[in-house]
Write a protein that holds these residues in place. Sequence first.
Motif, short mmCIF file in Angstrom:
data_model
loop_
_atom_site.label_atom_id
_atom_site.label_comp_id
_atom_site.label_asym_id
_atom_site.label_seq_id
_atom_site.Cartn_x
_atom_site.Cartn_y
_atom_site.Cartn_z
N UNK A 150 88.72 20.68 97.82
CA UNK A 150 89.00 19.25 97.88
C UNK A 150 88.67 18.60 96.53
N UNK A 151 89.34 17.50 96.24
CA UNK A 151 88.98 16.66 95.11
C UNK A 151 89.42 15.24 95.41
N UNK A 152 88.87 14.30 94.67
CA UNK A 152 89.13 12.88 94.90
C UNK A 152 89.95 12.34 93.74
N UNK A 153 90.93 11.50 94.06
CA UNK A 153 91.89 11.07 93.06
C UNK A 153 91.24 10.29 91.93
N UNK A 154 91.71 10.55 90.72
CA UNK A 154 91.42 9.72 89.56
C UNK A 154 92.72 8.98 89.25
N UNK A 155 92.67 7.66 89.28
CA UNK A 155 93.88 6.88 89.04
C UNK A 155 94.16 6.73 87.55
N UNK A 156 95.43 6.91 87.20
CA UNK A 156 95.88 6.72 85.83
C UNK A 156 96.72 5.44 85.77
N UNK A 157 96.95 4.96 84.58
CA UNK A 157 97.67 3.70 84.42
C UNK A 157 99.03 3.74 85.11
N UNK A 158 99.72 4.89 85.01
CA UNK A 158 101.08 4.95 85.53
C UNK A 158 101.17 4.92 87.05
N UNK A 159 100.06 5.24 87.77
CA UNK A 159 100.15 5.21 89.23
C UNK A 159 99.31 4.09 89.86
N UNK A 160 98.90 3.14 89.06
CA UNK A 160 98.10 2.04 89.61
C UNK A 160 98.96 0.99 90.31
N UNK A 252 107.98 15.16 92.98
CA UNK A 252 108.05 13.72 93.16
C UNK A 252 106.78 13.07 93.68
N UNK A 253 105.62 13.64 93.39
CA UNK A 253 104.35 13.07 93.85
C UNK A 253 104.00 11.88 92.96
N UNK A 254 103.82 10.71 93.56
CA UNK A 254 103.64 9.50 92.75
C UNK A 254 102.30 9.47 92.04
N UNK A 255 101.35 10.31 92.49
CA UNK A 255 100.02 10.33 91.87
C UNK A 255 99.90 11.39 90.78
N UNK A 256 100.98 12.09 90.46
CA UNK A 256 100.92 13.24 89.55
C UNK A 256 100.51 12.82 88.13
N UNK A 257 99.59 13.59 87.55
CA UNK A 257 99.15 13.34 86.18
C UNK A 257 100.03 14.08 85.16
N UNK A 258 100.78 15.09 85.61
CA UNK A 258 101.46 16.00 84.68
C UNK A 258 102.92 15.69 84.46
#
Length: 296
Positions: A150-160, A252-258
């Motif tokens: 498990x891990x907890x999301x880190x929000x980036x500018x593009x998915x805020x 198409x995951x909206x939270x993707x960092x990559x």
Amino acid sequence: MILSVSRRTDIPGCYPEWFMNRLRDKYVMTRNPMNFHQVSQINLSPDFIECIVFWTKNAVPFMDYLEELNRMGYMYMFQYTITPYDNTLEKNISDKSDIIKNVSEKIEKKRIVWRYDPILLNDTYTVNRHIELFEEMCSLLYTAVNHVVISFIDLYQKNRGYRLYELSTDEITHLAQAFGEIGAKYKLPIKTCCENYDLTKFGITKGACIDSVLLEEICNRPLLLKKATGQRKNCLCAESVDIGAYHTCLNGCIYCYATDYKRLKTKQKCYDKNSQILCDKLDFGKDIIKVRKMKK
């Protein structure tokens, strides 16, 4: 060498035919993400690869090639991300019941790490809803996987802009206690990925995605792997070589960092299943190609 396929994009789910063509040719090209014209040529012979670590949210498209992969003599495992999220968050992921069936029926238990991550909050996926869904998924997967990460999301500018929320410390504590009890119920070990939180009192330990101990069990021999460099601060992974490319994942995951989905369209125009390099073309006038030194 441990071959990472891939932290940067879902190759088993999106580009399985390209990857198998690279194994058949026994080499692949990859760009240095920090130096565009620096290209590595990597030997993919089974003589040089101890184990392949596949990262995927849907390995169903890759199953047609699994028998061939076995015949080639490669050892492998799957980091298999299965979340409860619907298509508002993971726009192109197919039905989760089909994916869970694939895990249960097609791949050996010792070769699968289930990833329930990232854990994020919104109006639908609250802490209590995560607890309900995690237990439901554990009941389906506990006999099929080695352990869960498990891990907890880190929000980036593009998915805020998607009304997603990071968990507070109190919310993490509440969720970890419940998850720990569920994991104990199903005798399913739970580990964290790149987290600073100490959740051991809930039976949740710190883990490594590319876990040298698990890889040695799969390969049935010592591997003497060093700790990876260049990863996030709390990463405990062993060293590996990643052959993916950023901005190429189709999930198409909206939270993707990559993946920057504006750049994805350009990358897709360059896709060729027979190319030496994923979703790209080599520029022999500017690219500097170096053969990566390998040891047997």
